[in-house]
Scaffold this active site. Structure first.
Site, PDB file in Angstrom:
ATOM      1  N   SER A  47      49.464  16.026  33.900  1.00  0.00           N
ATOM      2  CA  SER A  47      50.074  15.668  35.184  1.00  0.00           C
ATOM      3  C   SER A  47      51.237  16.625  35.434  1.00  0.00           C
ATOM      4  CB  SER A  47      50.597  14.229  35.100  1.00  0.00           C
ATOM      5  OG  SER A  47      51.480  13.962  36.166  1.00  0.00           O
ATOM      6  N   TYR A  84      55.068   7.420  30.972  1.00  0.00           N
ATOM      7  CA  TYR A  84      53.922   8.166  31.512  1.00  0.00           C
ATOM      8  C   TYR A  84      54.173   9.663  31.393  1.00  0.00           C
ATOM      9  CZ  TYR A  84      50.478   9.873  34.919  1.00  0.00           C
ATOM     10  OH  TYR A  84      49.444  10.548  35.537  1.00  0.00           O
TER      11      TYR A  84
HETATM   12  N1  LIG Z   1      45.513  10.394  40.937  1.00  0.00           N
HETATM   13  C1  LIG Z   1      46.451  11.288  40.774  1.00  0.00           C
HETATM   14  O1  LIG Z   1      47.117  11.710  41.745  1.00  0.00           O
HETATM   15  C2  LIG Z   1      46.747  11.857  39.401  1.00  0.00           C
HETATM   16  C3  LIG Z   1      47.712  12.875  39.289  1.00  0.00           C
HETATM   17  C4  LIG Z   1      47.988  13.394  38.032  1.00  0.00           C
HETATM   18  C5  LIG Z   1      47.295  12.932  36.929  1.00  0.00           C
HETATM   19  N2  LIG Z   1      46.368  11.933  37.052  1.00  0.00           N
HETATM   20  C6  LIG Z   1      45.653  11.489  35.861  1.00  0.00           C
HETATM   21  O2  LIG Z   1      44.266  11.417  36.130  1.00  0.00           O
HETATM   22  C7  LIG Z   1      43.650  10.456  35.264  1.00  0.00           C
HETATM   23  C8  LIG Z   1      42.796   9.506  36.067  1.00  0.00           C
HETATM   24  O3  LIG Z   1      43.626   8.721  36.885  1.00  0.00           O
HETATM   25  P1  LIG Z   1      43.169   8.154  38.307  1.00  0.00           P
HETATM   26  O4  LIG Z   1      44.109   8.679  39.291  1.00  0.00           O
HETATM   27  O5  LIG Z   1      41.705   8.344  38.485  1.00  0.00           O
HETATM   28  O6  LIG Z   1      43.536   6.613  38.117  1.00  0.00           O
HETATM   29  P2  LIG Z   1      42.671   5.272  38.208  1.00  0.00           P
HETATM   30  O7  LIG Z   1      41.737   5.310  39.352  1.00  0.00           O
HETATM   31  O8  LIG Z   1      43.666   4.170  38.118  1.00  0.00           O
HETATM   32  O9  LIG Z   1      41.795   5.332  36.890  1.00  0.00           O
HETATM   33  C9  LIG Z   1      42.356   5.139  35.622  1.00  0.00           C
HETATM   34  C10 LIG Z   1      41.242   4.758  34.687  1.00  0.00           C
HETATM   35  O10 LIG Z   1      41.804   4.514  33.387  1.00  0.00           O
HETATM   36  C11 LIG Z   1      41.258   3.325  32.900  1.00  0.00           C
HETATM   37  N3  LIG Z   1      42.130   2.665  31.914  1.00  0.00           N
HETATM   38  C12 LIG Z   1      43.421   2.330  32.045  1.00  0.00           C
HETATM   39  N4  LIG Z   1      43.842   1.685  30.951  1.00  0.00           N
HETATM   40  C13 LIG Z   1      42.782   1.621  30.105  1.00  0.00           C
HETATM   41  C14 LIG Z   1      42.570   1.059  28.829  1.00  0.00           C
HETATM   42  N5  LIG Z   1      43.526   0.396  28.179  1.00  0.00           N
HETATM   43  N6  LIG Z   1      41.358   1.183  28.239  1.00  0.00           N
HETATM   44  C15 LIG Z   1      40.355   1.833  28.885  1.00  0.00           C
HETATM   45  N7  LIG Z   1      40.488   2.367  30.114  1.00  0.00           N
HETATM   46  C16 LIG Z   1      41.687   2.256  30.710  1.00  0.00           C
HETATM   47  C17 LIG Z   1      41.084   2.452  34.133  1.00  0.00           C
HETATM   48  O11 LIG Z   1      40.204   1.403  33.839  1.00  0.00           O
HETATM   49  P3  LIG Z   1      40.048   0.131  34.852  1.00  0.00           P
HETATM   50  O12 LIG Z   1      39.322   0.658  36.032  1.00  0.00           O
HETATM   51  O13 LIG Z   1      39.282  -0.817  34.051  1.00  0.00           O
HETATM   52  O14 LIG Z   1      41.441  -0.298  35.175  1.00  0.00           O
HETATM   53  C18 LIG Z   1      40.545   3.470  35.121  1.00  0.00           C
HETATM   54  O15 LIG Z   1      39.156   3.628  34.983  1.00  0.00           O
HETATM   55  C19 LIG Z   1      44.799   9.791  34.506  1.00  0.00           C
HETATM   56  O16 LIG Z   1      44.928  10.395  33.245  1.00  0.00           O
HETATM   57  C20 LIG Z   1      46.021  10.108  35.358  1.00  0.00           C
HETATM   58  O17 LIG Z   1      47.190  10.132  34.577  1.00  0.00           O
HETATM   59  C21 LIG Z   1      46.083  11.386  38.270  1.00  0.00           C
END
Ligand SMILES: NC(=O)c1ccc[n+]([C@@H]2O[C@H](COP(=O)([O-])OP(=O)(O)OC[C@H]3O[C@@H](n4cnc5c(N)ncnc54)[C@H](OP(=O)(O)O)[C@@H]3O)[C@@H](O)[C@H]2O)c1
Length: 251
Positions: A158, A171
């Site tokens: 990130s 985080y």
């Molecule tokens: N979106 C952005 O702007 C952004 C920017 C920088 C970095 N990121 C990174 O991108 C990655 C994906 O994030 P996203 O934006 O797609 O978020 P998201 O839609 O909230 O997805 C997060 C995923 O992680 C899973 N998760 C969370 N806790 C867990 C646990 N204890 N065991 C197993 N699975 C777990 C969630 O499962 P559930 O669906 O069951 O809750 C969900 O499938 C992350 O590493 C995040 O830090 C995102």
């Protein structure tokens, strides 16, 4: 830290043919889109996550599109023990005999608050899911990855894992740790294996986590997970063969 943009990659349609790829957090957001994109490019995807209904929905979408049949792997990264990971790794060895790709994508956002107010229990959970689980899963899957002729480990970073920012707490610290883990592991594996290890920063992307971090933002101004998939395909496929220990930007 030097970072590289890789979002212009154009993936050949069969880029990931016959590859076995494990994705954490496969049920939602970027992990869901990556699972569908990998499957669309020929991979058999092991869909890992904690909410079974979401994994089943992704499984069904892959089946409906006629892509290679996926595998559902329920996995709560907060509760899983080393023995659980070992069991999972044994099952993959038994079913496939190898693993070609591992996308560490699942993360917890934790609290957006000053360190002075940060709850210790939340801090522990974020570090468990975002850092410790990543270590345990990688460690136990390494033997299967070593059986691949061209394996890729991709870790999700990130912007706040590269430059610290106020109120991002555990985080941000977990993402710095992820960048560090990537460099240590890549250096260890570089000489002796064909496993490459790289980090990707997806950038601002329209997901549930982004909406939780920026509730006032209009999500329509953000790229969708599907739009940032070229970078993920680049890092997971042969386009990045020989590239290791680097930090990439999807946007
Ligand atoms: N979106 C952005 O702007 C952004 C920017 C920088 C970095 N990121 C990174 O991108 C990655 C994906 O994030 P996203 O934006 O797609 O978020 P998201 O839609 O909230 O997805 C997060 C995923 O992680 C899973 N998760 C969370 N806790 C867990 C646990 N204890 N065991 C197993 N699975 C777990 C969630 O499962 P559930 O669906 O069951 O809750 C969900 O499938 C992350 O590493 C995040 O830090 C995102």
């Amino acid at each position: 830290m030097e970072t590289v943009y890789c979002g212009d990659y154009q993936a050949p349609t069969q880029l990931l043919r016959e590859r076995i790829i494990f994705v954490t957090g496969a049920g939602d957001g970027i992990g869901r889109a990556a699972s569908l994109a990998f499957a669309a490019h020929g991979a058999t995807v092991i869909l890992a996550g904690r909410t079974l209904a979401k994994l089943e929905a992704v499984y069904d979408s892959i089946a409906a599109a006629g892509y290679p049949q996926a595998v559902i792997q329920p996995l709560d990264l907060n509760g899983a023990t080393e023995a659980d990971y070992q069991q999972l790794a044994d099952a993959i060895q038994e079913q496939f005999g190898r693993l070609d790709g591992l996308l560490h994508n699942a993360s917890e956002l934790g609290q957006r608050t000053p360190i002075a107010n940060y709850q210790a229990s939340t801090w522990g959970k974020v570090m468990q899911v975002n850092v410790n689980a990543q270590f345990l899963l990688t460690k136990t899957l390494l033997p299967a990855l070593e059986q691949s002729t061209d394996a890729a480990i991709v870790l999700t970073s990130s912007g706040v894992g590269r430059v610290g920012r106020a109120f991002w707490g555990a985080y941000a610290v977990s993402k710095f740790a992820t960048e560090g883990f990537c460099q240590v592991l890549a250096a260890e594996l570089e000489e002796t294996t064909r496993i490459r290890v790289n980090c990707i920063n997806p950038g601002a992307t329209r997901t549930r986590m982004r909406a939780a971090a920026y509730p006032a933002e209009d999500p329509r101004t953000l790229k969708t997970p599907e739009q940032i998939m070229p970078a993920y395909l680049y890092l997971m496929g042969s386009g990045s063969s020989g590239v290791t220990g680097k930090s990439f930007n999807a946007q």
